[in-house]
Design an enzyme around this catalytic site. Structure first.
Site, PDB file in Angstrom:
ATOM      1  NE  ARG A  51      -1.818  -2.051   2.805  1.00 40.72           N
ATOM      2  CZ  ARG A  51      -1.945  -3.310   2.404  1.00 40.72           C
ATOM      3  NH1 ARG A  51      -2.961  -3.660   1.693  1.00 40.72           N
ATOM      4  NH2 ARG A  51      -1.066  -4.235   2.743  1.00 40.72           N
ATOM      5  CB  THR A  52       3.468   2.558   2.237  1.00 43.67           C
ATOM      6  OG1 THR A  52       2.731   2.152   3.385  1.00 43.67           O
ATOM      7  CG2 THR A  52       4.089   3.915   2.499  1.00 43.67           C
ATOM      8  CE  LYS A  80      26.330  -2.763  -7.453  1.00 44.55           C
ATOM      9  NZ  LYS A  80      26.481  -1.742  -8.515  1.00 44.55           N
ATOM     10  NE  ARG A 101       7.377   0.978   4.576  1.00 43.51           N
ATOM     11  CZ  ARG A 101       6.188   0.387   4.619  1.00 43.51           C
ATOM     12  NH1 ARG A 101       6.046  -0.871   4.264  1.00 43.51           N
ATOM     13  NH2 ARG A 101       5.130   1.058   5.003  1.00 43.51           N
ATOM     14  CG  HIS A 129       3.883   4.190   8.483  1.00 45.80           C
ATOM     15  ND1 HIS A 129       3.898   4.994   7.354  1.00 45.80           N
ATOM     16  CD2 HIS A 129       3.521   2.946   8.059  1.00 45.80           C
ATOM     17  CE1 HIS A 129       3.549   4.260   6.308  1.00 45.80           C
ATOM     18  NE2 HIS A 129       3.318   3.020   6.708  1.00 45.80           N
TER      19      HIS A 129
HETATM   20  C1  NCD Z   1       2.080  -0.921   8.144  1.00 50.62           C
HETATM   21  C2  NCD Z   1       3.570  -0.691   8.224  1.00 50.62           C
HETATM   22  O1  NCD Z   1       4.304  -0.876   7.237  1.00 50.62           O
HETATM   23  O2  NCD Z   1       3.996  -0.304   9.299  1.00 50.62           O
HETATM   24  N1  NCD Z   1       1.647  -1.124   6.827  1.00 50.62           N
HETATM   25  C3  NCD Z   1       1.346  -0.036   6.077  1.00 50.62           C
HETATM   26  O3  NCD Z   1       2.195   0.739   5.735  1.00 50.62           O
HETATM   27  N2  NCD Z   1       0.064   0.164   5.781  1.00 50.62           N
HETATM   28  C4  NCD Z   1       1.574  -1.916   9.097  1.00 50.62           C
HETATM   29  C5  NCD Z   1       2.177  -3.287   9.091  1.00 50.62           C
HETATM   30  O4  NCD Z   1       3.075  -3.599   8.308  1.00 50.62           O
HETATM   31  O5  NCD Z   1       1.712  -4.085   9.904  1.00 50.62           O
END
Ligand code: NCD
Length: 306
Positions: A51-52, A80, A101, A129
């Site tokens: 999703r993100t 690397k 991320r 997040h």
């Molecule tokens: C979450 C995350 O990556 O922290 N997912 C997301 O981005 N919607 C929650 C999770 O991974 O459980």
């Protein structure tokens, strides 16, 4: 130049502005379809995501821009041995804005110190997040009509769940919210949160391991997955993973207007039979994330004025 590493990097006023803009975009997406023409977002994902990453990319494509990036550390020069600092020094010359991320807490902050372009934290380890929080705030405001005077239950992995940490920080800024923290003893919120945000005078909270007992009092139930990848050993994960499973029987304890949220991905913690309950809003929540990311991109690029 502004970066968003924590949800608190937007003031309350800036957060309202972002949510209002997201609402305007939601109601008339076409009007924004050329705003980022000729611009690019880099999505640097050193950790798995559906999703993100895709919602950042959808957001930029909806704004008429383009996307570039990688979706695993293995497919980048991190494999690397390249540092995040060097990667961003280069990528910030290729793109206009960047979402990153990383499994290590603080990596997006490090990136922001070496970047020529706005950096958005798309999740750093068990820490923060912010863009999930913006989707969550939008969902709560849209479906409950307010961000204050709410009783919010957080259930599951409150130790490693970065979406929980970010949302508690964000909701603690509004008047008269209270938190019910539902987890096994081993997965309670970290000490730094108990001593920090949760200790502030305007915050009230209780901790419990009994979901049924507290369900009836909640305005929002925020379910979370046990974060397998952050455990030190598999036995602990296996022992704790099914601590809470929300099913239709448990939903009978909830009020008729409580909403069930989840950042997704779901594993076992919400039984699929709950999906058809009108109080289950997690797929709408994922949809709203595209609009809040569109609004945030416009703000950080200085394109949010009409
Ligand atoms: C979450 C995350 O990556 O922290 N997912 C997301 O981005 N919607 C929650 C999770 O991974 O459980």
């Amino acid at each position: 130049m502004k970066h968003v590493i924590s949800p608190l990097d937007l003031t309350i006023d800036e957060t309202s502005h972002m949510l209002n803009l997201a609402d305007k975009i939601y109601n008339d997406r076409k009007a924004y379809s050329e705003k980022c023409k000729g611009m690019k977002i880099a999505t640097l994902f050193y950790e798995p995501s559906t999703r993100t990453r895709l919602s950042f990319e959808a957001a930029m494509l909806n704004l008429g821009g383009n996307v570039l990036g990688f979706s695993s550390a293995q497919s980048s020069s991190a494999a690397k041995g390249e540092s995040v600092a060097d990667t961003i020094r280069v990528v910030s010359r290729y793109a206009d804005i960047c979402a990153i991320r990383h499994p290590k807490e603080g990596a997006p902050l490090v990136a922001s110190l070496h970047s020529l372009i706005p950096i958005i934290n798309a999740g750093d380890g068990g820490h923060n997040h912010p863009t999930q929080t913006f989707a969550d705030l939008f969902t709560i405001r849209k479906l409950k009509g307010r961000l204050d005077n709410l009783k919010i239950g957080f259930c599951g992995d409150l130790k490693f769940g970065r979406t929980v940490h970010s949302l508690i920080n964000a909701m603690a800024r509004y008047e008269n919210n209270s938190f019910v923290l539902i987890s096994p003893a081993e997965l309670r919120v970290p000490q730094y949160m108990r001593e920090g945000v949760l200790a502030s005078p305007n915050v009230s909270y209780v901790e419990t391991n009994n979901l049924e007992e507290v369900m009836g009092d909640l305005d929002v139930l925020y379910m979370t997955r046990v974060q397998r990848e952050r455990f030190f050993n598999e036995e602990d994960y296996v022992r704790l993973k099914d601590s809470f499973i929300l099913d239709t029987k448990k939903m009978e304890y909830a009020s008729k207007d409580m909403i069930v949220m989840h950042p997704l991905p779901r594993v076992n913690e919400i039984s699929p039979e709950v999906d058809s309950d009108p109080r289950a809003v997690y797929f709408d929540q994922a949809n709203y994330g595209v609009y809040t990311r569109m609004a945030l991109i416009l703000m950080l690029l200085g394109l949010d004025k009409d």
